[in-house]
Motif scaffolding. Structure first.
Motif, PDB file in Angstrom:
ATOM      1  N   ILE A 100       0.847  -1.203   0.000  1.00 52.41           N
ATOM      2  CA  ILE A 100       0.000   0.000   0.000  1.00 52.41           C
ATOM      3  C   ILE A 100       0.881   1.252   0.000  1.00 52.41           C
ATOM      4  N   LEU A 101       1.923   1.227   0.816  1.00 48.70           N
ATOM      5  CA  LEU A 101       2.790   2.411   0.910  1.00 48.70           C
ATOM      6  C   LEU A 101       3.546   2.626  -0.401  1.00 48.70           C
ATOM      7  N   LYS A 102       3.931   1.556  -1.031  1.00 50.46           N
ATOM      8  CA  LYS A 102       4.627   1.646  -2.309  1.00 50.46           C
ATOM      9  C   LYS A 102       3.717   2.315  -3.338  1.00 50.46           C
ATOM     10  N   GLU A 103       2.481   1.845  -3.389  1.00 47.20           N
ATOM     11  CA  GLU A 103       1.487   2.461  -4.285  1.00 47.20           C
ATOM     12  C   GLU A 103       1.327   3.937  -3.973  1.00 47.20           C
ATOM     13  N   PHE A 104       1.190   4.187  -2.662  1.00 45.34           N
ATOM     14  CA  PHE A 104       0.944   5.561  -2.237  1.00 45.34           C
ATOM     15  C   PHE A 104       2.080   6.484  -2.667  1.00 45.34           C
ATOM     16  N   LYS A 105       3.302   6.044  -2.441  1.00 48.51           N
ATOM     17  CA  LYS A 105       4.437   6.878  -2.811  1.00 48.51           C
ATOM     18  C   LYS A 105       4.467   7.092  -4.310  1.00 48.51           C
ATOM     19  N   ALA A 106       4.125   6.059  -5.041  1.00 50.66           N
ATOM     20  CA  ALA A 106       4.102   6.188  -6.499  1.00 50.66           C
ATOM     21  C   ALA A 106       3.044   7.222  -6.908  1.00 50.66           C
ATOM     22  N   GLU A 107       1.875   7.131  -6.311  1.00 52.79           N
ATOM     23  CA  GLU A 107       0.791   8.066  -6.633  1.00 52.79           C
ATOM     24  C   GLU A 107       1.161   9.510  -6.304  1.00 52.79           C
ATOM     25  N   GLN A 108       1.928   9.665  -5.188  1.00 49.02           N
ATOM     26  CA  GLN A 108       2.221  11.012  -4.697  1.00 49.02           C
ATOM     27  C   GLN A 108       3.579  11.500  -5.161  1.00 49.02           C
ATOM     28  N   SER A 109       4.104  10.900  -6.165  1.00 49.39           N
ATOM     29  CA  SER A 109       5.514  11.153  -6.486  1.00 49.39           C
ATOM     30  C   SER A 109       5.808  12.627  -6.721  1.00 49.39           C
ATOM     31  N   GLY A 110       4.780  13.385  -7.137  1.00 50.67           N
ATOM     32  CA  GLY A 110       5.019  14.806  -7.340  1.00 50.67           C
ATOM     33  C   GLY A 110       5.230  15.568  -6.043  1.00 50.67           C
ATOM     34  N   GLY A 111       4.429  15.249  -5.014  1.00 50.59           N
ATOM     35  CA  GLY A 111       4.412  16.061  -3.786  1.00 50.59           C
ATOM     36  C   GLY A 111       5.606  15.825  -2.891  1.00 50.59           C
ATOM     37  N   CYS A 112       5.643  16.573  -1.837  1.00 49.71           N
ATOM     38  CA  CYS A 112       6.727  16.457  -0.869  1.00 49.71           C
ATOM     39  C   CYS A 112       6.229  15.626   0.308  1.00 49.71           C
ATOM     40  N   LEU A 113       6.626  14.383   0.354  1.00 52.24           N
ATOM     41  CA  LEU A 113       6.106  13.482   1.384  1.00 52.24           C
ATOM     42  C   LEU A 113       7.014  13.419   2.612  1.00 52.24           C
ATOM     43  N   PRO A 114       6.409  13.194   3.769  1.00 56.91           N
ATOM     44  CA  PRO A 114       7.254  12.897   4.936  1.00 56.91           C
ATOM     45  C   PRO A 114       7.841  11.496   4.792  1.00 56.91           C
ATOM     46  N   GLU A 115       8.837  11.203   5.610  1.00 57.05           N
ATOM     47  CA  GLU A 115       9.279   9.816   5.716  1.00 57.05           C
ATOM     48  C   GLU A 115       8.120   8.982   6.239  1.00 57.05           C
ATOM     49  N   ILE A 116       7.991   7.812   5.704  1.00 52.23           N
ATOM     50  CA  ILE A 116       6.941   6.919   6.193  1.00 52.23           C
ATOM     51  C   ILE A 116       7.597   5.610   6.589  1.00 52.23           C
ATOM     52  N   VAL A 117       7.440   5.260   7.862  1.00 54.35           N
ATOM     53  CA  VAL A 117       8.034   4.020   8.348  1.00 54.35           C
ATOM     54  C   VAL A 117       6.916   3.182   8.922  1.00 54.35           C
ATOM     55  N   HIS A 118       6.949   1.915   8.616  1.00 49.69           N
ATOM     56  CA  HIS A 118       5.868   1.097   9.169  1.00 49.69           C
ATOM     57  C   HIS A 118       6.420  -0.131   9.871  1.00 49.69           C
ATOM     58  N   VAL A 119       5.671  -0.518  10.919  1.00 50.55           N
ATOM     59  CA  VAL A 119       6.056  -1.695  11.683  1.00 50.55           C
ATOM     60  C   VAL A 119       4.804  -2.549  11.902  1.00 50.55           C
ATOM     61  N   SER A 120       5.005  -3.826  11.764  1.00 48.66           N
ATOM     62  CA  SER A 120       3.887  -4.751  11.909  1.00 48.66           C
ATOM     63  C   SER A 120       3.704  -5.086  13.389  1.00 48.66           C
ATOM     64  N   THR A 121       2.539  -4.732  13.930  1.00 50.96           N
ATOM     65  CA  THR A 121       2.320  -4.919  15.376  1.00 50.96           C
ATOM     66  C   THR A 121       0.952  -5.521  15.666  1.00 50.96           C
ATOM     67  N   PRO A 122       0.717  -6.737  15.203  1.00 49.44           N
ATOM     68  CA  PRO A 122      -0.558  -7.373  15.562  1.00 49.44           C
ATOM     69  C   PRO A 122      -0.558  -7.679  17.048  1.00 49.44           C
ATOM     70  N   SER A 123      -1.618  -7.305  17.733  1.00 52.90           N
ATOM     71  CA  SER A 123      -1.542  -7.396  19.193  1.00 52.90           C
ATOM     72  C   SER A 123      -1.691  -8.826  19.690  1.00 52.90           C
ATOM     73  N   TYR A 124      -1.965  -9.759  18.786  1.00 48.85           N
ATOM     74  CA  TYR A 124      -2.012 -11.154  19.220  1.00 48.85           C
ATOM     75  C   TYR A 124      -0.616 -11.780  19.180  1.00 48.85           C
ATOM     76  N   ARG A 125       0.390 -10.976  18.847  1.00 44.19           N
ATOM     77  CA  ARG A 125       1.743 -11.507  18.796  1.00 44.19           C
ATOM     78  C   ARG A 125       2.648 -10.630  19.668  1.00 44.19           C
ATOM     79  N   GLY A 126       2.921 -11.097  20.854  1.00 45.40           N
ATOM     80  CA  GLY A 126       3.813 -10.348  21.735  1.00 45.40           C
ATOM     81  C   GLY A 126       3.087  -9.283  22.551  1.00 45.40           C
ATOM     82  N   THR A 127       3.885  -8.430  23.189  1.00 50.29           N
ATOM     83  CA  THR A 127       3.326  -7.398  24.051  1.00 50.29           C
ATOM     84  C   THR A 127       3.815  -6.035  23.575  1.00 50.29           C
ATOM     85  N   HIS A 128       3.472  -5.007  24.374  1.00 46.26           N
ATOM     86  CA  HIS A 128       3.912  -3.656  24.007  1.00 46.26           C
ATOM     87  C   HIS A 128       5.425  -3.568  23.863  1.00 46.26           C
ATOM     88  N   MET A 129       6.162  -4.411  24.587  1.00 41.93           N
ATOM     89  CA  MET A 129       7.609  -4.347  24.464  1.00 41.93           C
ATOM     90  C   MET A 129       8.092  -4.852  23.111  1.00 41.93           C
TER      91      MET A 129
END
Lengths: 452, 450, 452, 450
Positions: A112-141
């Motif tokens: 999704i982010l790849k698509e998004f960056k491609a779509e917005q290629s003209g504009g000035c985007l912030p850095e976008i970092v994503h982390v996978s955090t399903p709450s059924y896997r592990g804890t807040h730590m």
């Protein structure tokens, strides 16, 4: 019927969900807005929980899933959310964590982010970092450590050439802890790159005009610079090495990693200070040898009040390790060491750390909830509890003091300012423990001495 | 106006009151990426059902939903404290892949054995629908096995707004209603709906009705017990407190049992008196009720009036901003503040509907800002522009007010102070006075502190 | 019979005797040994009292009067005492304070010392400074201020030429306070000459070999240098100007004097910092503006817990002034402001400091004992006490919290490390007050919320 | 030996035990300029009289003497707590010049009216003698006016040592003895002298005597009441606890009332048992007493023995230093430590006499340091030279031990733990074990910590 542990209900959880940890990390990056990909409630609940501890605005955006989103996928919502966050907050970075919902329906956030960056290629985007955090896997730590690793993965680059700084991965410590760690490193005349650093963003001043994103945090450029540092000090000992940010820096940028554990207690502090001393080739500044000296003097002055007392300790796993080791230094037996954490390494690290002669007296509970802790406490006849606010109801039943450390502190004031690390933090904790014991003794005595 | 960039999607949800008509774009889902102050469906259900003190409340899902709602509300119980514990099936990856029904069944069985509740509510959270657990079936099975009502609450977070959560809770409660014994209930009797006994408010209100000679069959759900809910259909009248939370239950009970309902508010002297008179009026064939009500209102107002007048002297002309969950609460707050000499410069709610906003428009002065489903950026902008002295909201609004050096009053479920009824108004006024008059504001940047 | 105030007994004194204050000052000079001229018990009692607070060795010599001495005069004993102290301790300075006994029999200590020096003219003598401290005249605070003045009188010399340092007369603050004050002054890149400075001598480290005189304290050369400083900051506002050390420096060496009061509370700290800023022509360092910012943020975050609460404050007069002003800043009414002090200026200074609108609600008691304080408290229905350990029995009766500050702290641990001054000290005090209120509320509540 | 320069005046007061005879230069006044750990005459009187809980204790002098002795001792009372208040005439310059009698009279009158004590003790401090107040006369006047005994205690600090203070206190108490009713007192009866009920010790000991069938007429002065002291001359035997504090009273009572006395110690199992057997022996015409004593001792020792053996395993071979007020206490401590497997490497007292030191010499191992009226420099030097693991002393000795990284046990009046009797020995052993075994010593410089 044979009930395995994992089949039973959790009563009064001693853990929080993964996106909370990730959001906290994103709050520690300059110009960053955390964004949760999922239902609105997740962001709202987590905000509320963090606000009640830090007593600061905590803006966390949400992609606000609706029923349609859950059916047709969250791509559009996520893109719209990034656009709206960018328009309103003008962030330098948007830190995206997923929720159990978006994970379960199978959103491919990377795509999704790849698509998004491609779509917005003209504009000035912030850095976008994503982390996978399903709450059924592990804890807040896990969310916390994974977000640190994700940021480094996305941003840190080997820039050929040692910038002389030291990377600090402090783990989930308080803003006051972060300030103190920075002070220490800088007193060795060395730059400190600390990830995350929410020392200002979650413990700030009054404002003359509303700050969309509070000042402070480690800058994106500084995260990049972490790839050119002298070394990384990772204060977690329980985090799986392969998941850790230190490992990212080592694998990618060849930065040596040192796992010191939390500098809490004399020995752990000594380890931290001597690591700094070795890395910087400088003596420990006099200020700290004096703090250490006064701390040891206090240990001796106070030892009779607390020797042989029995404590129940619960917190995040690394904090449990730090606290338990410290308690053993001062003659308090950590009869119950519990954490809701699921690293799988708590027992092993504790067994390495604690004196062997106490082994039989100490009960270690991994993946604990407060029902487990209460049951263990009832058997262990403890004199005091050390942990977050959530153990209060048990100590109230037992009629013993609770010394509040860590997160969350919801029934006292100033949790964000409570210092746990360094000789100074250890001193505060020691004084608090002795005074809790003295207060209990004074209050419950018929005599009520004013002289103890 | 200010330089705030209202999100395009939100332009219809922010208005300045004036003579022109406006239509509030409410009852919509929040814009993606907005830092809404709203919660979710689960939150709505949890708020309504939480105070049922002898029920088991099991949250079916990963740990978060249960962890964040553990013992955070001031809803008091005079007996069992089971509602203050937090139970979760704490789903792990394994169950997400292979289904959580077995674990749900096991957890319910264990917990019912351990805690012997009078009923159990099972809250389905976001992923439960997605992974396809048949929660209803498990609940039916356990109901049969354990002989207590085990009631599913369909509160998947993403399936609507908090209001949908209220509806799910009302449906769940309605499964209990009508299953109990109603003999011995007086003809002069009511249920109190939408009152959650925060800081003991329900107790204060029940006492009023007792003094009026009106029997309270059940409070829904403040200091509630399953047995009482079961017989609540025996009441002659449902008295529904301001928020939209439980109106739906009143409607269902009207349809099923022919119990009429009235809407009231217990906030502020005026509204509280009106509420009691309205109930008395319903029992006009018992004139002694009206008489007792008059005496009660007179005595209660007499007791708080002198202090309130003293507060008013200081508070006169101060400006307040209100942002609360339900719009009905906002109406009462505006009136109560007016009673204290204060004006309302901003008002908004998370879940108001068109009629609510039309009424707000009528109640408010010109230029008052009216917002629906707002966010920190909007709220902070307007409280500064309007130079508010006081912000009334919940925990999430508190730091916005505080950062800008503005007094704050918590009017949400986490507060511990009763604000309902006559004494509650005294508490409210005291709290407003206390925060507005604090010397700490001298140090706020907006007053030239630096 | 008409009983005037001074005719009645003192019950549970809220003051100590003059030589205690003087000894404390002498403990704050490098290489100094305090010597009391009088009976043995005085030194022993005072040592015991100080040890119980500071938990450090406190060696105070005594000239050990016998019955003969009292009849024939203490000259020989005093001389013998100085000789013995010198032989055993090899001090750089012997600080002599008199007791009521030696004062009453009329020993002329000046003359005795003169004789002694003449007799010993061959040997190498330490500096000998003496201060008259009959305990029937004033309290320990008078002894303290008089000893400071006596040291300056004996040692400070105008040395022609500004050494750029700032003199600090901190009054009877804690070792932690002294360290913090020094840190602040030095952060303005300015030398700090603090008299006394017992920050190390009464809060030191463990020893490998016994230290006859603990390290630390202001050196005799440094006291001399005070005569060449840029300015003197005198943190006492109640001390009679003509008796103060600042006046000695002004009269003798023409050093400008600034009376800031104790930097406790935002306004008093601002006054202190802006004085430093003006004297050094430097901006307040960012570290402190941030501490101030966080403090104000905390004031706002915490104000609702404490607004309108009623406090009984008792301590040394200057501390009472600092505390009362601070309490008024945060919306707590200091309904009783009491001190055993006899400066005669407490009321006047408080009236200058406190908001006029609270005048009628505040009861000021000068020359108070704890019976007076208890009676006033019973009438004032306070929510909390702020003062030293000695008020505990009253708060126990009233069932309200005691926030321990000042001296002595005999029923808790770490009194020597408790910080009262600066934004940081104010922050600690504020947090302690809010938490005491929260704890009282939580503990006495039937519900026992873990969320407040 | 070490490089410590013993003051010339003190050379006769510091010895190493060996085969040669030595004569301890004790019972002298402290050298001028020595930082003696001793207190003064007033202190001695105050220690003895302090526990009389229903008496007014008025300190006549400037504020210090009263301020430093306010509520600092663990002497418990089962009833009145008057002894825990601190009263002073708080003399000012005016009274020093013109005399303090008038103020003394006024203070006594006021305080007696306010507190209604059973008696009053008036402590004359240093300057009272110098300014010439006739304290006796004032006391006589107030005795007459108020009808209670008002007793002067001549405790001017400089007029001798602490021992002279004990004597003054004994004289004061003796004025009460003999003025009460003695009928109904059993022939098998004692007074307990020199026991101050620190942490409730007197209660434990009284209980032993009760179980032995011995009536305790009066404890002097632990948990004492004026009425009981008045009738103490009715006892058959005075049992005087170790310290020299109250021997003089026993002697005065023997002379005046023919009551014999024995000296005992309640510290350590051995000495406690011996004390009880000695008392039983005195009543040998009542064989049931001896029998009961045997049973008691057996049961009590049986109860603590297993724990003590466990402690002993750990404590065996550890070295202790002892510096206490009275030498008699040192004897018991040496024995008790020996029982725990520990050796005594330094022992000393503030107030021992020649016989005491001769006995110490006999009890101690070769090379044990024996000191009289010592000071911090001497004590610190010897504990380091002897590598002591434990220091037993009072508050003033504590920081010496702690600075050098040595365990410490408070055996003075400020402690709150009962150390007397069998249970007291258990407490003592626990405390020794606790401090010696603490892990904090690993950080001490002397163990290579840095």
């Amino acid at each position: 019927m044979d009930v395995t542990y994992n089949d039973s209900a959790t009563t009064n959880a001693c853990k929080l969900c993964t996106p909370l940890g990730a959001s906290l990390v994103f709050k520690g990056v300059r110009g960053s807005v955390p964004l949760m990909h999922g239902s609105q409630g997740c962001a709202t609940y987590i905000r509320r929980y963090l606000i009640s501890h830090f007593r600061e605005p905590v803006d966390i955006a949400s992609s606000n899933f609706s029923e349609d989103t859950a059916i047709f996928g969250g791509g559009d919502n996520l893109k719209q959310a990034i656009t709206n966050v960018t328009r309103q907050y003008k962030p330098e970075l948007v830190g995206i964590s997923t929720t159990c919902l978006s994970e379960t329906i199978g959103d491919d956030v990377g795509l999704i982010l790849k698509e998004f960056k491609a779509e917005q290629s003209g504009g000035c985007l912030p850095e976008i970092v994503h982390v996978s955090t399903p709450s059924y896997r592990g804890t807040h730590m896990d969310g916390f450590h994974d977000a640190v690793a994700a940021l480094l993965h996305a941003l840190a680059s080997s820039r050929g050439g040692n910038n002389g700084c030291i990377n600090i991965l402090p783990g989930m410590v308080s803003p006051a802890d972060m300030r103190h760690i920075r002070e220490i490193v800088e007193d060795f005349d060395t730059g400190c790159l600390m990830l995350p650093d929410y020392s200002e963003t979650l413990d700030g001043m009054l404002w003359a005009t509303y700050q969309k994103i509070p000042d402070g945090g480690i800058g994106i450029d500084e995260i990049r610079e972490m790839g050119g540092a002298r070394a990384t000090i990772d204060m977690s000992r329980v985090c799986s090495e392969k998941r850790s940010g230190a490992q990212v820096l080592k694998a990618r940028c060849n930065i040596p990693a040192h796992r010191t554990g939390l500098p809490l207690g004399v020995k752990a502090c000594d380890r931290f200070f001597s690591t700094l001393s070795a890395l910087t080739r400088r003596d420990v500044p006099k200020k700290y040898t004096r703090q250490r000296g006064r701390l040891l003097d206090a240990f001796v002055d106070g030892h009779k009040y607390i020797s042989g007392k029995r404590a129940v300790v619960y917190a995040e796993e690394d904090l449990v390790v730090g606290l338990a080791a410290f308690l053993c230094e001062i003659g308090i037996i950590p009869v119950v060491c519990a954490s809701g954490g699921t690293s799988g390494h708590l027992r092993e690290v504790l067994e390495q750390t604690l004196p062997g002669n106490l082994k039989e007296e100490i009960r270690i509970i991994e993946e604990a909830d407060f029902q487990d802790i209460e049951e263990a406490a009832m058997e262990a006849s403890p004199d005091l509890f050390i942990g977050n606010s959530k153990g209060y109801s048990i100590t109230r039943k037992l009629g013993i003091p609770l010394i509040r450390v860590g997160f969350p502190i919801h029934d006292r004031f100033g949790g964000q300012r409570s210092l746990h690390v360094g000789y100074r933090g250890t001193q505060q904790l020691f004084d608090n423990i002795v005074n809790a014991v003295l207060e209990a003794r004074q209050t419950t005595s018929d005599v009520g001495y004013s002289y103890m | 106006m200010t330089d705030l960039k209202i999100l395009k999607e939100r332009e219809s949800q922010v208005h300045r009151n004036d003579l022109k008509a406006f239509h509030m774009g409410c009852d919509t889902k929040s814009a993606a990426g907005s830092v809404s102050q709203r919660a979710c469906v689960f939150c709505g259900s949890r708020v309504v059902l939480y105070p049922v003190a002898d029920a088991l409340h099991l949250v079916h899902g990963p740990i978060g939903c249960a962890a964040y709602t553990w013992d955070i509300r001031g809803a008091l119980s005079s007996g069992p404290q089971l509602h203050r514990l937090s139970f979760s099936t704490d789903l792990r990856e394994e169950q997400v892949v292979f289904g959580g029904e077995k674990k749900l069944h096991q957890c319910l069985t264990d917990l019912i054995d351990r805690h012997a509740p009078s009923a159990a509510f099972v809250y389905a959270t976001c992923i439960v629908g997605i992974i396809g657990d048949d929660v209803d079936a498990v609940c039916r099975t356990v109901t049969r096995e354990k002989g207590i009502p085990v009631i599913p609450v369909h509160s998947e977070g993403f399936k609507g707004t908090k209001k949908d959560g209220y509806a799910a809770a009302c449906k769940a409660l309605f499964q209990l209603v009508g299953t109990g014994e109603t003999k011995d209930i007086s003809p002069v009797s009511i249920n109190i709906l939408g009152e959650f006994n925060i800081g003991g408010e329900a107790w204060m209100i029940e006492e009023y009705y007792q003094k009026m000679g009106v029997e309270v069959v059940s409070v829904l759900t403040g200091d509630s017990r399953v047995e009482k809910i079961k017989r609540s259909h025996g009441a002659a009248l449902n008295v529904v407190q301001c928020s939209g939370a439980m109106l739906q239950l009143a409607e269902m009970m009207e349809e099923a049992y022919g119990i009429p309902y009235i809407r009231v508010s217990y906030f502020g002297l005026e509204d509280t008196a009106q509420a009691l008179y309205d109930v008395a009026a319903h029992f006009s064939d018992h004139p002694e009720v009206t008489e007792a009500t008059r005496a009660l209102v007179k005595a209660e107002i007499g007791a708080v009036h002198p202090d309130l007048q003293a507060f008013k002297k200081v508070l006169k002309g101060k400006k307040a901003a209100i942002y609360v969950g339900g719009a009905f609460k906002a109406f009462s707050l505006i009136k109560a503040l007016r009673y204290l000499g204060m004006t309302t410069v901003l008002v908004g709610s998370q879940t108001g509907n068109s009629q609510d906003y039309d009424l707000l428009k009528k109640m408010c002065d010109k230029d008052t800002i009216i917002v629906d489903d707002s966010n920190p950026l909007e709220l902070s902008t307007y409280i500064m522009e309007k130079e508010a002295d006081l912000f009334i909201g919940g925990v999430k609004e508190r730091p916005i007010a505080f950062k800008m050096g503005i007094g704050f009053c918590d009017h949400n479920h986490e507060r511990k102070t009763p604000l309902a009824g006559f004494k509650g108004m005294h508490n409210f006024a005291t709290e407003v006075y206390t925060t507005v008059r604090s010397p700490v504001w001298q140090f706020a940047p907006r007053f030239g502190g630096h």
